[in-house]
Design a protein around this motif. Structure first.
Motif, PDB file in Angstrom:
ATOM      1  N   ALA A  55       3.755 -46.888  31.580  1.00  0.00           N
ATOM      2  CA  ALA A  55       3.068 -46.709  32.899  1.00  0.00           C
ATOM      3  C   ALA A  55       3.010 -48.025  33.510  1.00  0.00           C
ATOM      4  O   ALA A  55       2.921 -48.126  34.828  1.00  0.00           O
ATOM      5  N   PHE A  56       2.876 -49.186  32.943  1.00  0.00           N
ATOM      6  CA  PHE A  56       2.727 -50.321  33.384  1.00  0.00           C
ATOM      7  C   PHE A  56       3.901 -50.915  34.051  1.00  0.00           C
ATOM      8  O   PHE A  56       4.129 -51.894  34.934  1.00  0.00           O
ATOM      9  N   ASP A  57       5.123 -50.024  33.640  1.00  0.00           N
ATOM     10  CA  ASP A  57       6.388 -50.496  34.264  1.00  0.00           C
ATOM     11  C   ASP A  57       6.804 -49.605  35.488  1.00  0.00           C
ATOM     12  O   ASP A  57       7.989 -49.883  36.178  1.00  0.00           O
ATOM     13  N   ILE A  58       6.089 -48.533  35.936  1.00  0.00           N
ATOM     14  CA  ILE A  58       6.419 -47.677  36.787  1.00  0.00           C
ATOM     15  C   ILE A  58       6.077 -48.256  38.182  1.00  0.00           C
ATOM     16  O   ILE A  58       5.162 -49.130  38.347  1.00  0.00           O
ATOM     17  N   GLU A  59       7.122 -48.030  38.936  1.00  0.00           N
ATOM     18  CA  GLU A  59       6.904 -48.741  40.370  1.00  0.00           C
ATOM     19  C   GLU A  59       5.673 -48.017  40.927  1.00  0.00           C
ATOM     20  O   GLU A  59       5.433 -47.054  40.877  1.00  0.00           O
ATOM     21  N   MET A  60       4.788 -48.703  41.782  1.00  0.00           N
ATOM     22  CA  MET A  60       3.530 -48.258  42.033  1.00  0.00           C
ATOM     23  C   MET A  60       3.917 -46.901  43.119  1.00  0.00           C
ATOM     24  O   MET A  60       2.954 -46.061  43.169  1.00  0.00           O
ATOM     25  N   GLY A  61       4.946 -46.896  43.891  1.00  0.00           N
ATOM     26  CA  GLY A  61       5.081 -45.906  44.477  1.00  0.00           C
ATOM     27  C   GLY A  61       5.486 -44.550  43.613  1.00  0.00           C
ATOM     28  O   GLY A  61       4.787 -43.442  44.104  1.00  0.00           O
ATOM     29  N   GLU A  62       6.015 -44.745  42.536  1.00  0.00           N
ATOM     30  CA  GLU A  62       6.183 -43.649  41.830  1.00  0.00           C
ATOM     31  C   GLU A  62       4.719 -43.269  40.699  1.00  0.00           C
ATOM     32  O   GLU A  62       4.521 -41.927  40.846  1.00  0.00           O
ATOM     33  N   LEU A  63       4.082 -44.031  40.579  1.00  0.00           N
ATOM     34  CA  LEU A  63       2.778 -43.974  39.988  1.00  0.00           C
ATOM     35  C   LEU A  63       1.740 -43.091  40.894  1.00  0.00           C
ATOM     36  O   LEU A  63       1.214 -42.275  40.465  1.00  0.00           O
ATOM     37  N   GLU A  64       1.945 -43.494  42.154  1.00  0.00           N
ATOM     38  CA  GLU A  64       1.235 -42.645  43.197  1.00  0.00           C
ATOM     39  C   GLU A  64       1.354 -41.190  42.934  1.00  0.00           C
ATOM     40  O   GLU A  64       0.245 -40.472  43.206  1.00  0.00           O
ATOM     41  N   SER A  65       2.397 -40.765  42.804  1.00  0.00           N
ATOM     42  CA  SER A  65       2.601 -39.404  42.786  1.00  0.00           C
ATOM     43  C   SER A  65       2.229 -38.656  41.510  1.00  0.00           C
ATOM     44  O   SER A  65       2.533 -37.281  41.298  1.00  0.00           O
ATOM     45  N   THR A  66       1.837 -39.330  40.358  1.00  0.00           N
ATOM     46  CA  THR A  66       1.223 -38.652  39.039  1.00  0.00           C
ATOM     47  C   THR A  66       0.044 -38.027  39.443  1.00  0.00           C
ATOM     48  O   THR A  66      -0.890 -38.306  40.268  1.00  0.00           O
ATOM     49  N   ASP A  67      -0.149 -37.072  38.687  1.00  0.00           N
ATOM     50  CA  ASP A  67      -1.636 -36.153  38.645  1.00  0.00           C
ATOM     51  C   ASP A  67      -2.799 -37.070  38.223  1.00  0.00           C
ATOM     52  O   ASP A  67      -3.674 -37.140  39.129  1.00  0.00           O
ATOM     53  N   VAL A  68      -2.580 -38.214  37.440  1.00  0.00           N
ATOM     54  CA  VAL A  68      -3.647 -38.985  36.998  1.00  0.00           C
ATOM     55  C   VAL A  68      -3.921 -39.846  38.215  1.00  0.00           C
ATOM     56  O   VAL A  68      -5.134 -39.959  38.685  1.00  0.00           O
TER      57      VAL A  68
END
Length: 128
Positions: A55-68
């Motif tokens: 999760a630390f390597d996920i681009e912030m734009g991609e992280l934004e779309s996760t349910d968490v």
């Protein structure tokens, strides 16, 4: 030179928010509360990912779309309001024009700078 991702790993290592170049900037001071709010939301999201270091390597734009992330109100930072990761091609430089380039830049002591083989200073000012 490697591409510097706008991700959690780089964000947590970035020294820009405590750089002397930004220390007396009124513009940066105005942006800091939003940045701090984003850091808290990021921490809340990552607290649910302890078994998932990727999760630390996920681009912030991609992280934004996760349910968490949605549960915690995490949003990818608006790059015009960022006070960090200027070496990322996503951010590029600060929108603040009152940074003091007479102060000592700390890019060479930054882990992100060293890890990515960055060879220029004053990323916040766009001087490469």
């Amino acid at each position: 030179m490697k591409e510097v991702k706008l991700n959690i790993d780089n964000s947590t290592k970035c020294l820009c928010p405590v750089c002397p170049v930004q220390a007396d900037s009124e513009c940066t001071a105005v942006k800091r509360p939003g940045w701090e709010k984003g850091r808290i939301a990021t921490g809340d999201v990552l607290a649910e990912y302890p078994a998932h270091p990727e999760a630390f390597d996920i681009e912030m734009g991609e992280l934004e779309s996760t349910d968490v992330a949605k549960r915690h109100g995490f949003k990818r930072p608006d790059t015009t309001d960022m006070i960090e990761l200027y070496c990322s091609s996503t951010v590029s430089s600060s929108n603040c024009k009152d940074l003091d380039d007479d102060k000592r830049c700390q890019c060479p002591s930054c882990t992100v700078w060293a890890t990515h083989g960055l060879g220029a200073y004053y990323y916040c000012l766009g001087k490469r």
